[in-house]
Design a protein around this motif. Structure first.
Motif, mmCIF file in Angstrom:
data_model
loop_
_atom_site.group_PDB
_atom_site.id
_atom_site.type_symbol
_atom_site.label_atom_id
_atom_site.label_comp_id
_atom_site.label_asym_id
_atom_site.label_seq_id
_atom_site.Cartn_x
_atom_site.Cartn_y
_atom_site.Cartn_z
ATOM 1 N N LEU A 68 0.855 -1.194 0.000
ATOM 2 C CA LEU A 68 0.000 0.000 0.000
ATOM 3 C C LEU A 68 0.885 1.237 0.000
ATOM 4 N N ASP A 69 0.693 2.119 -0.997
ATOM 5 C CA ASP A 69 1.364 3.421 -0.947
ATOM 6 C C ASP A 69 0.298 4.506 -1.113
ATOM 7 N N ASN A 70 0.737 5.749 -1.318
ATOM 8 C CA ASN A 70 -0.258 6.826 -1.327
ATOM 9 C C ASN A 70 -1.166 6.806 -2.562
ATOM 10 N N LYS A 71 -0.891 5.931 -3.524
ATOM 11 C CA LYS A 71 -1.800 5.777 -4.674
ATOM 12 C C LYS A 71 -2.710 4.565 -4.510
ATOM 13 N N GLY A 72 -2.557 3.849 -3.436
ATOM 14 C CA GLY A 72 -3.363 2.655 -3.218
ATOM 15 C C GLY A 72 -2.490 1.415 -3.239
ATOM 16 N N TRP A 73 -3.154 0.250 -3.317
ATOM 17 C CA TRP A 73 -2.409 -1.011 -3.335
ATOM 18 C C TRP A 73 -1.778 -1.230 -4.702
ATOM 19 N N GLN A 74 -0.499 -1.637 -4.709
ATOM 20 C CA GLN A 74 0.248 -1.875 -5.937
ATOM 21 C C GLN A 74 0.867 -3.263 -5.873
ATOM 22 N N MET A 75 1.043 -3.868 -7.050
ATOM 23 C CA MET A 75 1.862 -5.077 -7.124
ATOM 24 C C MET A 75 3.329 -4.675 -7.002
ATOM 25 N N VAL A 76 4.117 -5.472 -6.280
ATOM 26 C CA VAL A 76 5.568 -5.267 -6.191
ATOM 27 C C VAL A 76 6.211 -6.233 -7.179
ATOM 28 N N ARG A 77 6.875 -5.701 -8.187
ATOM 29 C CA ARG A 77 7.472 -6.544 -9.236
ATOM 30 C C ARG A 77 8.850 -6.018 -9.620
ATOM 31 N N PRO A 78 9.818 -6.890 -9.779
ATOM 32 C CA PRO A 78 9.743 -8.322 -9.503
ATOM 33 C C PRO A 78 9.689 -8.582 -8.003
ATOM 34 N N SER A 79 9.289 -9.800 -7.672
ATOM 35 C CA SER A 79 9.214 -10.187 -6.267
ATOM 36 C C SER A 79 9.779 -11.593 -6.101
ATOM 37 N N LYS A 80 10.502 -11.801 -5.019
ATOM 38 C CA LYS A 80 11.068 -13.139 -4.781
ATOM 39 C C LYS A 80 9.983 -14.151 -4.418
ATOM 40 N N TRP A 81 8.783 -13.660 -4.056
ATOM 41 C CA TRP A 81 7.698 -14.588 -3.712
ATOM 42 C C TRP A 81 6.795 -14.913 -4.907
ATOM 43 N N ALA A 82 6.916 -14.132 -5.998
ATOM 44 C CA ALA A 82 5.994 -14.285 -7.129
ATOM 45 C C ALA A 82 6.028 -15.719 -7.664
ATOM 46 N N ARG A 83 4.849 -16.276 -7.884
ATOM 47 C CA ARG A 83 4.782 -17.686 -8.269
ATOM 48 C C ARG A 83 3.473 -17.978 -8.991
ATOM 49 N N ARG A 84 3.538 -18.868 -9.938
ATOM 50 C CA ARG A 84 2.329 -19.439 -10.521
ATOM 51 C C ARG A 84 2.349 -20.953 -10.305
ATOM 52 N N ILE A 85 1.229 -21.449 -9.848
ATOM 53 C CA ILE A 85 0.995 -22.888 -9.736
ATOM 54 C C ILE A 85 -0.088 -23.188 -10.759
ATOM 55 N N THR A 86 0.119 -24.146 -11.639
ATOM 56 C CA THR A 86 -0.812 -24.398 -12.742
ATOM 57 C C THR A 86 -1.317 -25.840 -12.707
ATOM 58 N N ALA A 87 -2.017 -26.200 -13.757
ATOM 59 C CA ALA A 87 -2.526 -27.572 -13.886
ATOM 60 C C ALA A 87 -1.401 -28.561 -14.185
ATOM 61 N N ASN A 88 -0.161 -28.061 -14.294
ATOM 62 C CA ASN A 88 0.979 -28.952 -14.553
ATOM 63 C C ASN A 88 2.060 -28.885 -13.482
ATOM 64 N N THR A 89 1.844 -28.166 -12.399
ATOM 65 C CA THR A 89 2.852 -28.039 -11.345
ATOM 66 C C THR A 89 2.941 -29.337 -10.534
ATOM 67 N N PRO A 90 4.143 -29.898 -10.359
ATOM 68 C CA PRO A 90 4.256 -31.140 -9.566
ATOM 69 C C PRO A 90 3.782 -30.947 -8.121
ATOM 70 N N MET A 91 3.011 -31.908 -7.639
ATOM 71 C CA MET A 91 2.469 -31.881 -6.282
ATOM 72 C C MET A 91 2.619 -33.254 -5.650
ATOM 73 N N THR A 92 2.540 -33.263 -4.327
ATOM 74 C CA THR A 92 2.610 -34.510 -3.568
ATOM 75 C C THR A 92 1.220 -34.874 -3.069
ATOM 76 N N LEU A 93 0.921 -36.169 -3.093
ATOM 77 C CA LEU A 93 -0.268 -36.683 -2.407
ATOM 78 C C LEU A 93 0.193 -37.237 -1.067
ATOM 79 N N SER A 94 -0.439 -36.800 0.020
ATOM 80 C CA SER A 94 -0.028 -37.293 1.336
ATOM 81 C C SER A 94 -1.250 -37.797 2.103
ATOM 82 N N GLY A 95 -1.001 -38.407 3.254
ATOM 83 C CA GLY A 95 -2.105 -38.901 4.078
ATOM 84 C C GLY A 95 -2.459 -40.343 3.768
#
Ligand code: FEO
Ligand code: CA
Ligand code: CA
Ligand code: CA
Length: 629
Positions: free
Chosen positions: A172-199
């Motif tokens: 949040l800055d004085n113009k409102g909420w902004q995206m911070v880019r680039p960001s070390k947290w930026a990520r996309r998870i898609t229909a092809n991202t490897p995942m684990t099944l647990s339990g």
């Protein structure tokens, strides 16, 4: 050329709304913060005054236009619409309004059709954090320059990359909420991202496929609808309408039929990506329908599908905490005549965040709800070997009970609900609220009739049900009632009349407790019904606040034409509310034609011949006060 839509102010106006009756700004601020922190009971006489009128904004009229409307002392800014690059360093392709972005570009841009979202503060900040968004599904008419057909391998990949989850950094800055880019947290998870099944079901024969003989590794997540933050700081996402992506061929198994799979998929991926051909790969669908846990603070972490919580067309999952420190995960299936569940962890929540609670959701007991006519109910254990859940009845082990949670719940005689959408927990009182959005098939020939919890045939309007578990969240019995039945009291058909105290709405979907204990309700009337017939006086989809101590409901915000209002999250101090505008301009038929859709909406770009886009909206009070109070 595309405008910069990292943020855009939407609304302005003159002040017309009092926060509440406290005139001194310092006292008011103290009270607002106290309310948000749940300290109102210790403040007197201000507390009594606030309790008498907890909703502090002026009611809005119904929405009829292609814009967001909200009280004049609030402002809304658009943030991170579909196609905006999420901010991965060195890979930030601009959104192209003619839909000519490639599949590879879409993989690093915001996905389509934002649904659940959660704000994760960084170091507890109210002005800096991560926004995690679900991208529930796509509109192929908008995603591709040439529309849905013909489907190609490149289009399938772009479609898959427009699904999933996004993580962005916002400030949040004085113009409102902004995206911070680039960001070390930026990520996309898609229909092809490897995942684990647990339990308990991980590695089960029903989860093994040609591509994964271990039954523990799956590519991607689909139909990500609602979401929540766990007490240990991770993100839970529900896989809802994943059945739309699989094709069974002409002879579906009884199991596939019970889960709504069809001979030909809705998405038409199977000719280009064989794993969606359930005739050849019958276990691949079993690897979807789980609650997915993501640690957004660690961009390299592998998302985990938690099988102990059970499989379903899960809207989402929300975590309560018992006095003894156990996690209780409430979830539901947004499908007609399906069920409401809760999972009670074996172990206690540990201090130390995600790493300290990595296995917490893998061990515990799953239950399904039965709502009895006398206002009580029971949680029925989905435990192999108990009651009818035996090998003789088709459940070989606990893994099979979890993969076939619907069939197990059928066997237990659980209550078939009117499409459970979001849940939210009133931690102060222990009451848990769930929206039942509608069920047009209730009472049809061959379908279940009414019951006490689902009391209306052809239920076009929906209801909000709530329960309080006996003793604590892990109680095995509960008492329940309806907060309200939605609908316009002026409707001629008795089943479409509501009993709302205040502003009318239909089809409740998102529901969340916010600052000061106000209950926020978001609606999802389908565009084929919006502003017509029984919904004529209800207007565009909307966000309302309810004071559950009085039952009063007041309209706060209305959305653009044919959108759904969803995704709701607050900063820790309650001064910013994030919500999502999903599918503005949605075609009343299946898929949009961009030229046709522009007649309904071109929000938020407002450029002719362009595509309306789902986006996040940040709402703030102009004086910086707490939202809603
Ligand atoms: Fe994705 Fe049930 O809403
Ligand atoms: Ca929903
Ligand atoms: Ca819905
Ligand atoms: Ca939706």
């Amino acid at each position: 050329m595309a405008k910069d839509f990292s943020t855009m102010e939407l609304s302005n106006g003159s002040s017309n709304t009092s926060i509440h009756q406290v005139s001194d700004p310092a006292k008011r601020q103290t009270l607002q913060l106290a309310a948000w922190l749940g300290l109102l009971g210790s403040l007197s006489p201000l507390a009594a005054q606030a309790k008498a009128s907890r909703i502090g904004f002026k009611a809005m009229p119904i929405g009829m236009g292609d814009f967001i409307e909200l009280p004049a002392d609030y402002v809304a800014t658009v943030l991170a619409p579909w196609g905006e690059p999420v901010g991965i360093a060195g890979n930030m392709p601009a959104y192209k309004p003619d839909a000519s972005n490639t599949a590879q570009e879409q993989a690093v841009q915001m996905g389509m059709h934002h649904d659940g979202l959660v704000f994760f503060p960084l170091q507890g900040s109210a002005t800096h954090g991560l926004l995690v968004n679900n991208h529930e599904y796509i509109d192929e008419g908008l995603l591709f320059p040439d529309g849905f057909e013909p489907m190609t391998a490149e289009k399938v990949l772009k479609a898959q990359n427009a699904h999933g989850i996004s993580v962005i950094e916002v400030k949040l800055d004085n113009k409102g909420w902004q995206m911070v880019r680039p960001s070390k947290w930026a990520r996309r998870i898609t229909a092809n991202t490897p995942m684990t099944l647990s339990g308990p079901a991980a590695g089960h024969a029903l989860l093994r496929t040609a591509a994964d003989a271990t039954g523990t590794r799956v590519l991607g997540t689909l139909g990500n609808c609602a979401s929540s933050m766990t007490p240990w700081g991770t993100y839970l996402s529900g896989e809802e309408n994943w059945a739309n992506y699989f094709a069974t061929g002409d002879k579906p198994s009884a199991h596939h039929k019970r889960w709504g799979l069809r001979p030909k998929s809705y998405s038409q991926w199977e000719p280009h990506d064989q794993r969606f051909n359930a005739e050849q790969h019958p276990n691949e669908p079993n690897r979807f329908g789980w609650i997915v846990e993501v640690d957004p603070m660690d961009p390299s972490s592998t998302p985990i599908k938690r099988t102990a919580i059970g499989r379903g067309a899960h809207e989402g999952a929300w975590v309560g905490q018992t006095k003894s420190g156990r996690a209780v995960v409430y979830s539901g299936e947004d499908a007609r005549f399906e069920y409401i569940y809760k999972f009670v962890s074996r172990d206690k929540i540990q201090a130390g965040g995600a790493a300290a609670n990595r296995d917490l959701l893998d061990h515990g007991t799953l239950y399904v709800a039965r709502f009895d006519a006398d206002g009580t109910g029971a949680w029925l254990p989905l435990v192999h070997g108990q009651g009818p859940l035996t090998a003789a009845n088709g459940f070989a082990d606990q893994g099979e009970v979890l993969v076939k949670a619907r069939q197990a719940s059928d066997a237990l005689g659980a209550t078939k609900m009117d499409r459970p959408e979001w849940l939210t927990i009133d931690t102060a009182s222990g009451w848990v609220y769930c929206t039942l959005t509608n069920n047009s098939q209730r009472g049809e020939p061959g379908k279940p009739g009414v019951d006490a919890a689902n009391p209306r045939v052809n239920n076009s309007m929906g209801q909000i049900i709530r329960w309080q578990d006996a003793g604590d969240f892990d109680g095995l019995h509960f008492k329940w009632n309806h907060l309200l039945l939605a609908g316009d009291p002026a409707n001629a058909r008795p089943e479409a009349k509501g009993n709302i105290q205040g502003d009318i709405f239909g089809c409740p979907d998102g529901i969340t407790f916010g600052p000061g204990g106000l209950l926020w309700i978001e609606t999802d009337v389908h565009s084929s019904q919006m502003r017509q017939g029984e919904f004529e006086r209800i207007g565009n989809n909307q966000l309302l606040a309810c004071d559950v101590t009085t039952g009063e409901v007041r309209r706060f915000l209305t959305g653009p034409t044919n959108c759904e209002i969803t995704g709701l999250s607050f900063t820790p101090d309650g001064t910013t509310m994030f919500l999502n505008i999903q599918h503005p301009g949605e075609s009343p038929s299946d898929r949009s034609d961009p030229k046709e859709t522009a007649k309904y909406s071109n929000w938020p770009d407002y450029v002719d011949e362009t595509r309306p886009r789902s986006a996040t909206v940040a709402v703030r009070k102009k004086n910086g006060g707490v939202i809603g109070l």
